[in-house]
Design a protein around this motif. Structure first.
Motif, PDB file in Angstrom:
ATOM      1  N   ALA A 102       0.830  -1.209   0.000  1.00 53.10           N
ATOM      2  CA  ALA A 102       0.000   0.000   0.000  1.00 53.10           C
ATOM      3  C   ALA A 102       0.863   1.257   0.000  1.00 53.10           C
ATOM      4  N   GLN A 103       1.865   1.289   0.852  1.00 52.67           N
ATOM      5  CA  GLN A 103       2.695   2.480   1.024  1.00 52.67           C
ATOM      6  C   GLN A 103       3.557   2.774  -0.197  1.00 52.67           C
ATOM      7  N   CYS A 104       4.194   1.745  -0.745  1.00 53.43           N
ATOM      8  CA  CYS A 104       5.206   1.956  -1.784  1.00 53.43           C
ATOM      9  C   CYS A 104       4.644   1.986  -3.202  1.00 53.43           C
ATOM     10  N   TRP A 105       3.500   1.350  -3.424  1.00 50.74           N
ATOM     11  CA  TRP A 105       3.028   1.250  -4.805  1.00 50.74           C
ATOM     12  C   TRP A 105       1.559   1.623  -4.977  1.00 50.74           C
ATOM     13  N   LEU A 106       0.671   1.120  -4.143  1.00 50.98           N
ATOM     14  CA  LEU A 106      -0.757   1.245  -4.375  1.00 50.98           C
ATOM     15  C   LEU A 106      -1.277   2.670  -4.215  1.00 50.98           C
ATOM     16  N   LEU A 107      -0.860   3.363  -3.159  1.00 54.61           N
ATOM     17  CA  LEU A 107      -1.442   4.668  -2.846  1.00 54.61           C
ATOM     18  C   LEU A 107      -1.289   5.678  -3.978  1.00 54.61           C
ATOM     19  N   ALA A 108      -0.190   5.611  -4.686  1.00 56.41           N
ATOM     20  CA  ALA A 108       0.045   6.569  -5.768  1.00 56.41           C
ATOM     21  C   ALA A 108      -0.897   6.353  -6.952  1.00 56.41           C
ATOM     22  N   ARG A 109      -1.593   5.210  -6.984  1.00 50.57           N
ATOM     23  CA  ARG A 109      -2.397   4.864  -8.154  1.00 50.57           C
ATOM     24  C   ARG A 109      -3.880   4.694  -7.853  1.00 50.57           C
ATOM     25  N   GLY A 111      -6.289   6.443  -6.925  1.00 54.81           N
ATOM     26  CA  GLY A 111      -7.259   7.405  -7.439  1.00 54.81           C
ATOM     27  C   GLY A 111      -7.752   7.049  -8.826  1.00 54.81           C
ATOM     28  N   ARG A 112      -6.927   6.349  -9.607  1.00 52.32           N
ATOM     29  CA  ARG A 112      -7.342   5.989 -10.963  1.00 52.32           C
ATOM     30  C   ARG A 112      -8.421   4.908 -10.954  1.00 52.32           C
ATOM     31  N   PHE A 113      -8.436   4.069  -9.921  1.00 52.57           N
ATOM     32  CA  PHE A 113      -9.528   3.100  -9.833  1.00 52.57           C
ATOM     33  C   PHE A 113     -10.840   3.811  -9.536  1.00 52.57           C
ATOM     34  N   SER A 114     -10.797   4.816  -8.684  1.00 53.10           N
ATOM     35  CA  SER A 114     -12.010   5.573  -8.372  1.00 53.10           C
ATOM     36  C   SER A 114     -12.561   6.272  -9.612  1.00 53.10           C
ATOM     37  N   GLU A 115     -11.670   6.630 -10.531  1.00 52.62           N
ATOM     38  CA  GLU A 115     -12.117   7.282 -11.761  1.00 52.62           C
ATOM     39  C   GLU A 115     -12.875   6.321 -12.671  1.00 52.62           C
ATOM     40  N   ILE A 116     -12.440   5.064 -12.729  1.00 57.71           N
ATOM     41  CA  ILE A 116     -13.099   4.113 -13.625  1.00 57.71           C
ATOM     42  C   ILE A 116     -14.257   3.394 -12.942  1.00 57.71           C
ATOM     43  N   ALA A 117     -14.310   3.420 -11.613  1.00 58.81           N
ATOM     44  CA  ALA A 117     -15.395   2.760 -10.877  1.00 58.81           C
ATOM     45  C   ALA A 117     -15.908   3.693  -9.789  1.00 58.81           C
ATOM     46  N   PRO A 118     -16.476   4.837 -10.158  1.00 59.02           N
ATOM     47  CA  PRO A 118     -16.921   5.813  -9.157  1.00 59.02           C
ATOM     48  C   PRO A 118     -18.046   5.302  -8.273  1.00 59.02           C
ATOM     49  N   TYR A 281     -11.715  -4.539 -10.216  1.00 59.66           N
ATOM     50  CA  TYR A 281     -10.498  -4.208  -9.472  1.00 59.66           C
ATOM     51  C   TYR A 281      -9.320  -5.062  -9.954  1.00 59.66           C
ATOM     52  N   GLU A 282      -9.575  -6.342 -10.185  1.00 58.37           N
ATOM     53  CA  GLU A 282      -8.499  -7.198 -10.674  1.00 58.37           C
ATOM     54  C   GLU A 282      -8.002  -6.724 -12.034  1.00 58.37           C
ATOM     55  N   GLY A 283      -8.931  -6.369 -12.933  1.00 57.93           N
ATOM     56  CA  GLY A 283      -8.523  -5.879 -14.242  1.00 57.93           C
ATOM     57  C   GLY A 283      -7.722  -4.606 -14.149  1.00 57.93           C
ATOM     58  N   TRP A 284      -8.169  -3.682 -13.288  1.00 56.06           N
ATOM     59  CA  TRP A 284      -7.435  -2.429 -13.091  1.00 56.06           C
ATOM     60  C   TRP A 284      -6.052  -2.701 -12.516  1.00 56.06           C
ATOM     61  N   LEU A 285      -5.976  -3.610 -11.538  1.00 54.50           N
ATOM     62  CA  LEU A 285      -4.693  -3.934 -10.913  1.00 54.50           C
ATOM     63  C   LEU A 285      -3.714  -4.487 -11.936  1.00 54.50           C
ATOM     64  N   ARG A 286      -4.178  -5.386 -12.779  1.00 54.02           N
ATOM     65  CA  ARG A 286      -3.317  -5.962 -13.808  1.00 54.02           C
ATOM     66  C   ARG A 286      -2.810  -4.899 -14.778  1.00 54.02           C
TER      67      ARG A 286
END
Length: 301
Positions: A102-109, A111-118, A281-286
């Motif tokens: 979460a700290q090193c990789w996820l947090l920086a990104r 917001g983009r999931f919220s954009e595609i799945a508001p 979420y899985e698709g976005w993560l990939r």
């Protein structure tokens, strides 16, 4: 009493939903309409129980003193199931991850999931403990391990290499590093889960009988932070160090690298595996991992 009599029920559910509570409503089926079920579901309701005293309609209706009530209760169940199926892409989405991820990789990104799945209310639970899906209302998890967890669907989404890195300011003025063993002459940062001795051997070097001293951490995110702050040379994992390397906050020392023993997996129980929001979420993560060069589908094994 009948909870659906409350006109403010959605407000109550919304206030409770984001917390560590499982919100359930028990109804006698006298009031639920498809629209009301949709409304309470969108508010974050986890569970609806419909009171059915007997599958024999006459026994149920006699006990309730209400002719036709059992038929209405079944209709409520069918409407609820239909609503859950159709709204699988919205509502609360809870994902468990490691704090370092979460700290090193996820947090920086994220917001983009919220954009595609508001329509999703994403809740990230950062913990080093493996979530027990049998007792926690978690939809999915990103785990670091060997895969194959019992009674769960697990999909490998990223593999990574491990290598030595440090802050650019720390690297300036260092003597030339000609072999892996030369790294051991420098101030080191130790990761309890990634011993220097094992890594030196994995890249073809000869580890010494005893490793040089240095600060030791039990979290890979803290290891990267310590290296970034100039406390020494650390063994880092490629995914966690990706952003710091790209931004120039870390630099690699030497060309040597070893494949990490574990990989990242997207894990979910059967009950949520087919939900639209979980698959989204899985698709976005990939996609995000592939953009960083970590596409497990192209990994040569």
């Amino acid at each position: 009493g009948e909870p659906l009599l409350r006109e403010d029920l959605e407000e109550v559910i919304s206030a409770l939903g984001p917390k560590e509570l499982f919100v359930s409503v028990v109804t006698n089926s006298s009031l639920p309409s498809r629209e009301r079920l949709r409304s309470v579901n969108a508010a974050g309701l986890d569970n609806v129980c419909v009171s059915i005293d007997s599958w024999n309609a006459e026994e149920h209706d006699e006990g309730r003193g209400w002719p036709g009530n059992r038929e209405q209760a079944v209709a409520t169940l069918e409407a609820g199931l239909a609503e859950v199926h159709e709204s699988g892409g919205g509502g609360l989405l809870e994902i468990s991850v490691l704090p370092s991820f979460a700290q090193c990789w996820l947090l920086a990104r994220i917001g983009r999931f919220s954009e595609i799945a508001p329509q999703c209310r994403l809740q990230i639970n950062a913990t080093q403990e493996l979530v027990d899906f049998r007792v926690r209302r978690m939809h999915a998890a990103v785990r670091y391990g060997r895969g194959g967890w019992r009674d769960l669907r697990s999909t490998r989404v990223a593999e990574e290499q491990t290598f030595a890195a440090c802050a650019p300011s720390f690297a300036r003025g260092l003597p030339e590093v000609r072999c892996p063993e030369d790294l051991l002459d420098l101030p080191l940062v130790h990761d309890r889960a990634l011993p220097w001795s094992e890594w030196i051997e994995a890249v073809g070097g000869t580890p010494p009988p005893a490793m040089p001293p240095g600060s030791t951490f039990d979290d890979s995110g803290l290891v990267i932070t310590a290296a970034r702050e100039g406390h020494g040379v650390a063994l880092v994992r490629g995914l966690l160090a990706h952003d710091d390397l790209a931004a120039g906050r870390l630099v690699r020392l030497g060309r040597w690298e070893a494949r990490a023993e574990y990989a990242y997996y997207f894990v979910r129980p059967e009950r949520s595996a087919r939900l639209e929001k979980v698959m989204a979420y899985e698709g976005w993560l990939r996609e995000e991992l592939a953009a960083c060069g970590f596409d497990s589908r192209k990994t040569k094994r």
